[in-house]
Design a protein around this motif. Structure first.
Motif, PDB file in Angstrom:
ATOM      1  N   ASP A  71     -62.018   6.956 -13.575  1.00 46.32           N
ATOM      2  CA  ASP A  71     -63.304   5.817 -13.552  1.00 46.32           C
ATOM      3  C   ASP A  71     -62.610   4.658 -12.871  1.00 46.32           C
ATOM      4  O   ASP A  71     -61.530   4.344 -12.980  1.00 46.32           O
ATOM      5  N   PRO A  72     -63.659   4.007 -11.889  1.00 49.69           N
ATOM      6  CA  PRO A  72     -63.116   2.856 -11.474  1.00 49.69           C
ATOM      7  C   PRO A  72     -63.194   1.675 -11.984  1.00 49.69           C
ATOM      8  O   PRO A  72     -63.711   1.876 -13.413  1.00 49.69           O
ATOM      9  N   LEU A  73     -63.001   0.716 -11.383  1.00 49.37           N
ATOM     10  CA  LEU A  73     -63.363  -0.804 -12.072  1.00 49.37           C
ATOM     11  C   LEU A  73     -64.322  -1.445 -11.357  1.00 49.37           C
ATOM     12  O   LEU A  73     -64.447  -1.128 -10.146  1.00 49.37           O
ATOM     13  N   PRO A  74     -65.035  -2.467 -12.027  1.00 45.23           N
ATOM     14  CA  PRO A  74     -66.013  -3.087 -11.151  1.00 45.23           C
ATOM     15  C   PRO A  74     -65.610  -4.184 -10.128  1.00 45.23           C
ATOM     16  O   PRO A  74     -64.700  -4.657 -10.500  1.00 45.23           O
ATOM     17  N   ALA A  75     -66.551  -4.592  -9.389  1.00 49.08           N
ATOM     18  CA  ALA A  75     -66.095  -5.377  -8.379  1.00 49.08           C
ATOM     19  C   ALA A  75     -66.027  -7.011  -8.667  1.00 49.08           C
ATOM     20  O   ALA A  75     -66.687  -7.137 -10.008  1.00 49.08           O
ATOM     21  N   ALA A  76     -65.108  -7.819  -8.397  1.00 47.85           N
ATOM     22  CA  ALA A  76     -65.163  -9.095  -8.808  1.00 47.85           C
ATOM     23  C   ALA A  76     -64.578  -9.911  -7.519  1.00 47.85           C
ATOM     24  O   ALA A  76     -63.685  -9.211  -6.737  1.00 47.85           O
ATOM     25  N   SER A  77     -64.578 -11.341  -7.725  1.00 49.57           N
ATOM     26  CA  SER A  77     -63.954 -12.008  -6.600  1.00 49.57           C
ATOM     27  C   SER A  77     -62.482 -12.487  -6.727  1.00 49.57           C
ATOM     28  O   SER A  77     -61.706 -12.669  -5.783  1.00 49.57           O
ATOM     29  N   HIS A  78     -62.150 -12.856  -8.174  1.00 46.54           N
ATOM     30  CA  HIS A  78     -60.801 -13.422  -8.471  1.00 46.54           C
ATOM     31  C   HIS A  78     -60.369 -12.658  -9.566  1.00 46.54           C
ATOM     32  O   HIS A  78     -61.122 -12.401 -10.800  1.00 46.54           O
ATOM     33  N   LEU A  79     -59.063 -12.919  -9.691  1.00 49.33           N
ATOM     34  CA  LEU A  79     -58.110 -12.390 -11.021  1.00 49.33           C
ATOM     35  C   LEU A  79     -57.358 -13.618 -11.559  1.00 49.33           C
ATOM     36  O   LEU A  79     -56.540 -14.333 -10.753  1.00 49.33           O
ATOM     37  N   SER A  80     -57.628 -13.724 -12.911  1.00 48.76           N
ATOM     38  CA  SER A  80     -56.549 -14.764 -13.613  1.00 48.76           C
ATOM     39  C   SER A  80     -55.529 -14.019 -14.281  1.00 48.76           C
ATOM     40  O   SER A  80     -55.870 -12.853 -14.916  1.00 48.76           O
ATOM     41  N   VAL A  81     -54.344 -14.659 -14.557  1.00 44.57           N
ATOM     42  CA  VAL A  81     -53.317 -14.146 -15.409  1.00 44.57           C
ATOM     43  C   VAL A  81     -52.744 -14.964 -16.381  1.00 44.57           C
ATOM     44  O   VAL A  81     -52.324 -15.915 -16.163  1.00 44.57           O
ATOM     45  N   ASP A  82     -53.040 -14.601 -17.859  1.00 41.76           N
ATOM     46  CA  ASP A  82     -52.700 -15.522 -18.762  1.00 41.76           C
ATOM     47  C   ASP A  82     -52.125 -15.073 -19.800  1.00 41.76           C
ATOM     48  O   ASP A  82     -52.530 -14.061 -20.481  1.00 41.76           O
ATOM     49  N   PRO A  83     -51.120 -15.743 -20.455  1.00 38.09           N
ATOM     50  CA  PRO A  83     -50.509 -15.561 -21.966  1.00 38.09           C
ATOM     51  C   PRO A  83     -51.569 -15.420 -22.978  1.00 38.09           C
ATOM     52  O   PRO A  83     -52.381 -16.619 -22.762  1.00 38.09           O
ATOM     53  N   ILE A  84     -51.693 -14.770 -23.836  1.00 37.79           N
ATOM     54  CA  ILE A  84     -52.752 -14.639 -24.909  1.00 37.79           C
ATOM     55  C   ILE A  84     -51.876 -14.310 -26.149  1.00 37.79           C
ATOM     56  O   ILE A  84     -50.937 -13.964 -26.158  1.00 37.79           O
ATOM     57  N   SER A  85     -52.928 -14.320 -27.258  1.00 37.65           N
ATOM     58  CA  SER A  85     -52.463 -13.620 -28.566  1.00 37.65           C
ATOM     59  C   SER A  85     -53.680 -12.567 -28.832  1.00 37.65           C
ATOM     60  O   SER A  85     -54.791 -12.549 -28.291  1.00 37.65           O
ATOM     61  N   LEU A  86     -52.986 -11.598 -29.246  1.00 39.05           N
ATOM     62  CA  LEU A  86     -53.817 -10.284 -29.537  1.00 39.05           C
ATOM     63  C   LEU A  86     -55.147 -10.820 -30.267  1.00 39.05           C
ATOM     64  O   LEU A  86     -56.174  -9.940 -30.224  1.00 39.05           O
ATOM     65  N   SER A  87     -55.025 -11.736 -31.020  1.00 38.05           N
ATOM     66  CA  SER A  87     -56.306 -11.908 -32.168  1.00 38.05           C
ATOM     67  C   SER A  87     -57.220 -12.891 -31.133  1.00 38.05           C
ATOM     68  O   SER A  87     -58.434 -13.076 -31.723  1.00 38.05           O
ATOM     69  N   ASP A  88     -56.733 -13.107 -29.889  1.00 34.68           N
ATOM     70  CA  ASP A  88     -57.817 -13.905 -29.175  1.00 34.68           C
ATOM     71  C   ASP A  88     -59.045 -13.022 -28.736  1.00 34.68           C
ATOM     72  O   ASP A  88     -58.961 -11.805 -28.479  1.00 34.68           O
ATOM     73  N   ALA A 148     -60.958 -10.330 -14.387  1.00 27.90           N
ATOM     74  CA  ALA A 148     -61.412 -10.414 -13.501  1.00 27.90           C
ATOM     75  C   ALA A 148     -62.982 -10.929 -13.345  1.00 27.90           C
ATOM     76  O   ALA A 148     -63.667 -10.778 -14.336  1.00 27.90           O
ATOM     77  N   GLY A 149     -63.095 -11.975 -12.357  1.00 30.50           N
ATOM     78  CA  GLY A 149     -64.422 -12.854 -12.589  1.00 30.50           C
ATOM     79  C   GLY A 149     -64.433 -13.641 -11.344  1.00 30.50           C
ATOM     80  O   GLY A 149     -64.220 -13.516 -10.219  1.00 30.50           O
ATOM     81  N   LYS A 150     -65.067 -14.754 -11.611  1.00 29.35           N
ATOM     82  CA  LYS A 150     -65.469 -15.724 -10.578  1.00 29.35           C
ATOM     83  C   LYS A 150     -64.260 -16.719 -10.083  1.00 29.35           C
ATOM     84  O   LYS A 150     -64.605 -17.541  -8.960  1.00 29.35           O
ATOM     85  N   ARG A 151     -63.426 -16.699 -10.841  1.00 28.03           N
ATOM     86  CA  ARG A 151     -62.395 -17.825 -10.883  1.00 28.03           C
ATOM     87  C   ARG A 151     -61.043 -17.334 -11.056  1.00 28.03           C
ATOM     88  O   ARG A 151     -60.787 -16.385 -11.862  1.00 28.03           O
ATOM     89  N   GLY A 152     -59.924 -17.872 -10.798  1.00 28.24           N
ATOM     90  CA  GLY A 152     -58.571 -17.509 -10.976  1.00 28.24           C
ATOM     91  C   GLY A 152     -57.788 -17.854  -9.638  1.00 28.24           C
ATOM     92  O   GLY A 152     -58.220 -17.961  -8.799  1.00 28.24           O
ATOM     93  N   PRO A 153     -56.407 -17.838 -10.042  1.00 27.61           N
ATOM     94  CA  PRO A 153     -55.486 -18.086  -8.570  1.00 27.61           C
ATOM     95  C   PRO A 153     -55.240 -16.979  -7.955  1.00 27.61           C
ATOM     96  O   PRO A 153     -54.916 -16.999  -6.663  1.00 27.61           O
ATOM     97  N   ARG A 211     -57.125 -14.237  -5.312  1.00 26.46           N
ATOM     98  CA  ARG A 211     -58.436 -13.572  -4.778  1.00 26.46           C
ATOM     99  C   ARG A 211     -58.246 -11.977  -4.849  1.00 26.46           C
ATOM    100  O   ARG A 211     -57.365 -11.501  -4.270  1.00 26.46           O
ATOM    101  N   ILE A 212     -59.428 -11.382  -5.020  1.00 25.74           N
ATOM    102  CA  ILE A 212     -59.281  -9.926  -5.057  1.00 25.74           C
ATOM    103  C   ILE A 212     -59.860  -9.535  -3.708  1.00 25.74           C
ATOM    104  O   ILE A 212     -61.012  -9.743  -3.218  1.00 25.74           O
ATOM    105  N   ASP A 213     -59.098  -8.760  -2.861  1.00 23.72           N
ATOM    106  CA  ASP A 213     -59.295  -8.287  -1.558  1.00 23.72           C
ATOM    107  C   ASP A 213     -60.226  -7.238  -1.688  1.00 23.72           C
ATOM    108  O   ASP A 213     -60.842  -6.687  -0.852  1.00 23.72           O
ATOM    109  N   ARG A 214     -59.600  -6.211  -2.514  1.00 18.15           N
ATOM    110  CA  ARG A 214     -60.326  -5.009  -2.674  1.00 18.15           C
ATOM    111  C   ARG A 214     -59.856  -4.202  -4.031  1.00 18.15           C
ATOM    112  O   ARG A 214     -58.767  -4.356  -4.320  1.00 18.15           O
ATOM    113  N   ILE A 215     -60.669  -3.376  -4.422  1.00 21.45           N
ATOM    114  CA  ILE A 215     -60.162  -2.587  -5.281  1.00 21.45           C
ATOM    115  C   ILE A 215     -60.355  -1.245  -5.217  1.00 21.45           C
ATOM    116  O   ILE A 215     -61.697  -0.615  -4.570  1.00 21.45           O
ATOM    117  N   VAL A 216     -59.317  -0.271  -5.042  1.00 21.94           N
ATOM    118  CA  VAL A 216     -59.271   1.093  -4.834  1.00 21.94           C
ATOM    119  C   VAL A 216     -59.227   2.024  -5.913  1.00 21.94           C
ATOM    120  O   VAL A 216     -58.122   1.725  -6.469  1.00 21.94           O
TER     121      VAL A 216
END
Lengths: 183, 183
Positions: free
Chosen positions: A26-43, A9-14, A16-21
């Motif tokens: 514990d809650p999660l902090p607000a942000a405007s966009h979310l990206s979803v990407d494949p990774i390696s755990l060592s990244d 979650a951050g300023k970019r990503g395909p 748009r975060i409409d709301r976090i409920v």
């Protein structure tokens, strides 16, 4: 098949975060966009409002018969009409993880009908599960739901029914991240 | 409880490597000693002949009744008389992981009696399972066996019986790392 993914979650990503409920814990902090990407755990982890990682893994509770029924009814992700999504990270309690396999299955399906209730909303509400408890993440699972805006009310009904089950007494933390595809 | 561990083979460590035996699939390189340490998954990997990581996790197949019976019989690790250990990393096939939960349980216990056979060797052969498939490791599980030298023949019999079961037709890679506590 890519197995490891990071939701950032951050300023970019395909998406748009409409709301976090916050539903529990514990809650999660607000942000405007979310990206979803494949990774390696060592990244390393890039700077982000928050990021959660998960792995697509083998099924833990679904039986052969249930899987066969789900496979016949379910739709894939990325349908053009499915322009909204909800990511729901969940942490279950120590009591849940302390139960043996048959006890957990009994609460999940024989008592709570989790798999059967989810199946009622297929193919409208597509779903993909990521596991993260064994990655040392703060959440145990991430579930990604994807559907057309017309099915938003049905999706809310799905959540309400699941949250009224015995299984949900073991949910210690739950957050809804509501998303719209940013075209 | 520490959950994540690294088994590192090299020139130092509290366990002397007596021999490494390849049972199926790719072998592991030779080394003289093995260390076992709690880690964080974000820790870098130190130089080593080889290292494998695993997580202590919830039970995947054991039922409530089986767990109760195992708990009554089993002994802990680190008994003074348990001066030998064997670490067995295993990878199962795609066919195994493609099965639903009830099919895997059926092969593991109803067909192969994996849990029941293991229980016959308690408390002599103590055992701890680490999961690693969902950590992106080359192995799926690491099993640590610890026993007194007098029980080495019983331990070999345990391995032979398990390897004769239907479950073992799904084992794609298996390596035995035989160890003696370096006092």
């Amino acid at each position: 098949m890519e197995r490891f993914y990071e939701f950032r979650a951050g300023k970019r990503g395909p998406w748009r975060i409409d709301r976090i409920v916050s539903i529990a814990g514990d809650p999660l902090p607000a942000a405007s966009h979310l990206s979803v990407d494949p990774i390696s755990l060592s990244d390393g982890r890039a700077s982000a409002a928050f990021s959660v990682r998960g792995v697509r893994s083998n099924e833990r509770y679904t039986s052969t018969a249930e899987r066969s029924s789900l496979t016949q009814r379910q739709a894939g992700l990325d349908r053009p009409e499915a322009t909204v999504a909800v990511l729901i990270p969940i942490t279950k309690s120590a009591d849940w993880w302390g139960m043996a396999q048959d006890e957990r299955r009994h609460v999940l399906e024989e008592q709570s009908r989790h798999i059967a209730i989810g199946a009622e909303y297929l193919p409208a509400v597509a779903r993909r599960l990521y596991h993260c408890r064994d990655l040392g993440e703060p959440f145990d699972f991430l579930t990604w739901f994807e559907f057309a805006p017309d099915h938003a009310a049905a999706f809310q009904s799905l959540l309400q029914r699941l949250r009224a089950t015995p299984e949900w007494t073991y949910v210690a933390r739950e957050v809804e991240i509501h998303l719209t595809r940013d075209t």
